[in-house]
Motif scaffolding. Structure first.
Motif, PDB file in Angstrom:
ATOM      1  N   ASP A  92       0.816  -1.209   0.000  1.00  0.00           N
ATOM      2  CA  ASP A  92       0.000   0.000   0.000  1.00  0.00           C
ATOM      3  C   ASP A  92       0.852   1.263   0.000  1.00  0.00           C
ATOM      4  O   ASP A  92       0.340   2.358  -0.063  1.00  0.00           O
ATOM      5  N   SER A  93       2.138   1.082   0.072  1.00  0.00           N
ATOM      6  CA  SER A  93       2.997   2.249   0.245  1.00  0.00           C
ATOM      7  C   SER A  93       2.988   3.138  -0.992  1.00  0.00           C
ATOM      8  O   SER A  93       2.971   4.351  -0.897  1.00  0.00           O
ATOM      9  N   ALA A  94       2.994   2.551  -2.158  1.00  0.00           N
ATOM     10  CA  ALA A  94       3.041   3.352  -3.375  1.00  0.00           C
ATOM     11  C   ALA A  94       1.638   3.835  -3.714  1.00  0.00           C
ATOM     12  O   ALA A  94       0.647   3.162  -3.452  1.00  0.00           O
ATOM     13  N   GLU A  95       1.596   5.005  -4.316  1.00  0.00           N
ATOM     14  CA  GLU A  95       0.286   5.546  -4.641  1.00  0.00           C
ATOM     15  C   GLU A  95      -0.302   4.790  -5.825  1.00  0.00           C
ATOM     16  O   GLU A  95       0.395   4.370  -6.724  1.00  0.00           O
ATOM     17  N   THR A  96      -1.587   4.674  -5.787  1.00  0.00           N
ATOM     18  CA  THR A  96      -2.313   3.788  -6.681  1.00  0.00           C
ATOM     19  C   THR A  96      -1.951   3.943  -8.157  1.00  0.00           C
ATOM     20  O   THR A  96      -1.548   2.991  -8.794  1.00  0.00           O
ATOM     21  N   VAL A 114       6.434   5.094   2.908  1.00  0.00           N
ATOM     22  CA  VAL A 114       5.355   6.054   2.720  1.00  0.00           C
ATOM     23  C   VAL A 114       4.050   5.304   2.793  1.00  0.00           C
ATOM     24  O   VAL A 114       3.872   4.264   2.154  1.00  0.00           O
ATOM     25  N   GLU A 115       3.152   5.804   3.624  1.00  0.00           N
ATOM     26  CA  GLU A 115       1.855   5.164   3.800  1.00  0.00           C
ATOM     27  C   GLU A 115       0.794   6.037   3.158  1.00  0.00           C
ATOM     28  O   GLU A 115       0.763   7.243   3.374  1.00  0.00           O
ATOM     29  N   LYS A 116      -0.056   5.380   2.420  1.00  0.00           N
ATOM     30  CA  LYS A 116      -1.034   6.095   1.607  1.00  0.00           C
ATOM     31  C   LYS A 116      -1.862   7.064   2.444  1.00  0.00           C
ATOM     32  O   LYS A 116      -2.459   6.676   3.453  1.00  0.00           O
TER      33      LYS A 116
END
Lengths: 237, 237
Positions: free
Chosen positions: A13-17, B72-74
């Motif tokens: 989930d760390s990277a943006e969608t 980095v957390e969304k």
DNA sequence: TGCGGCTAAATTGTATACGATCTTTTGCGT
DNA sequence: ACGCAAAAGATCGTATACAATTTAGCCGCA
């Protein structure tokens, strides 16, 4: 989908969608050789293609540059990586260095069900080899890499998994550029041999086979320097 | 500056100017432990601090997340990575797996001048150990990692160099979190032993020493799970 | 005809703006 | 006093706009 593809979701989930999706799409295209080395990937074009803004396109290209799959040149743009012969040698040197260790780790932790899974992969590989058509060829390329990636995933070390991801992807680029024999299928039987050795718990032999397997792939390359990358050669011929 | 710092310029001109600088600045801060694990790095704050827009701050943080130094957390933000005990074990497992191989490569290609360079590094390390003060401690941390990084650079494989860069940086985070003895200086003499073994061309012994060296660093860690990460523990004591 | 410099188009580098999502706080009801 | 709900605040996600740099085309001149 295939188990090796989701093997690289270290960030989850760390990277943006958005950027993540585009990145994966382009990576697949590169690894399956639908995009040739050297192809220009302008931010606007990529953005338009995926119906997103340049911001996301840029982020995706940046990400791919960290993996060594595209090279972005300042104020000039991004291009599908065009590995030099020296880079190619380094990639395979790295694989020779790493993969035996991964194999040992994997063999030590492997479960019967995972062995079954590996054999399944081998079967799928064989099937694709017999099949005809571009899509089958591309699937074969990916499947061949998946074998090594699955081994890395069995080793249980996420970090080594990611390193292997990068190395396998870049290997595909190198083979696209310098490969001589039509397909890397030459190495398929070697995959089977390695699984057999693992099953027999003959680790030393498995490692031996792995090193040779990588050497065989590398031996199939023609790593002579192409200077003008097709400038003068086109006329000398 | 130091030779190991420029060992990671794999991309060179490829990355855009601004973000690269910020990335390096933050990375140095993390590796030298001026930024503690878990520290929040909001895009706005980073941008203001370096007088750039969020765009660049974001790019830098993204880059660091690819190296595993920040997570980095969304929709929540970026934080200096807080490696779990399991991650820590994987980092050192990876190092045990690749460093012997790097050492072999390096030893095979090493020149007298490079041996001299290594000894220079050792001297510098000793000097820093005797010195007092925070800055000396930080320099010592970096110098200790530089030894391994220099070895990787001598091996001549840019890819392995980059892998080592990541592993050494993340090791620093792990030691900051779980290290028990005041400083990793314990391992300094081992660095010297390794150089000696290389000089004597006793590769097997050098590798042996290297593996043990890494094991020693790991043995100094207290990798027990910390649940509340400092909530109740602060009162139980 | 060939070369040099100049202008214009294209592309990237960076900043700002707006919308979405999560967190926190505040206020109401029980 | 406690808990829950709704609104306010903060932060990220993405798009658009402008500036800087590079590249290509063009015109004039020798």
């Amino acid at each position: 989908m295939n188990s090796a593809a989701n093997a690289l979701q270290q960030t989850d989930d760390s990277a943006e969608t958005g950027a993540q999706q585009i990145r994966d799409a382009i990576r697949d295209a590169i690894v399956e050789r639908r995009l040739s080395p050297g192809t220009k990937l302008s931010e606007s074009d990529v953005g338009n293609l995926f119906n997103v803004s340049r911001t996301l396109a840029r982020a995706a290209l940046q990400a791919l540059s960290y993996e060594g799959l595209v090279s972005v040149e300042k104020n000039r743009g991004a291009f599908v990586a065009y590995p030099s012969p020296d880079e190619a040698r380094q990639i395979f040197a790295a694989r020779r260095l790493i993969e035996p260790g991964i194999l040992r780790e994997a063999a030590a932790r492997i479960t019967p069900s995972e062995i079954q899974h590996l054999k399944q992969l081998l079967l799928e590989e064989s099937r694709l080899i017999t099949e005809r058509g571009q899509t089958a060829r591309r699937a074969e390329i990916k499947a061949s890499g998946d074998f090594h990636l699955t081994l890395a995933s069995i080793s249980g070390n996420t970090i080594m998994q990611r390193f292997m991801d990068e190395l396998v992807a870049r290997s595909s680029l190198v083979i696209a550029l310098y490969g001589q024999s039509t397909i890397s299928s030459c190495g398929h039987s070697e995959h089977g041999d390695i699984v057999s050795a693992i099953e027999r718990r003959d680790l030393d032999h498995a490692c031996h086979l792995m090193v040779h397997h990588i050497a065989h792939i590398e031996a199939d390359l023609d790593l002579r320097e192409r200077k003008g990358q097709g400038l003068k050669e086109a006329f000398d011929l």
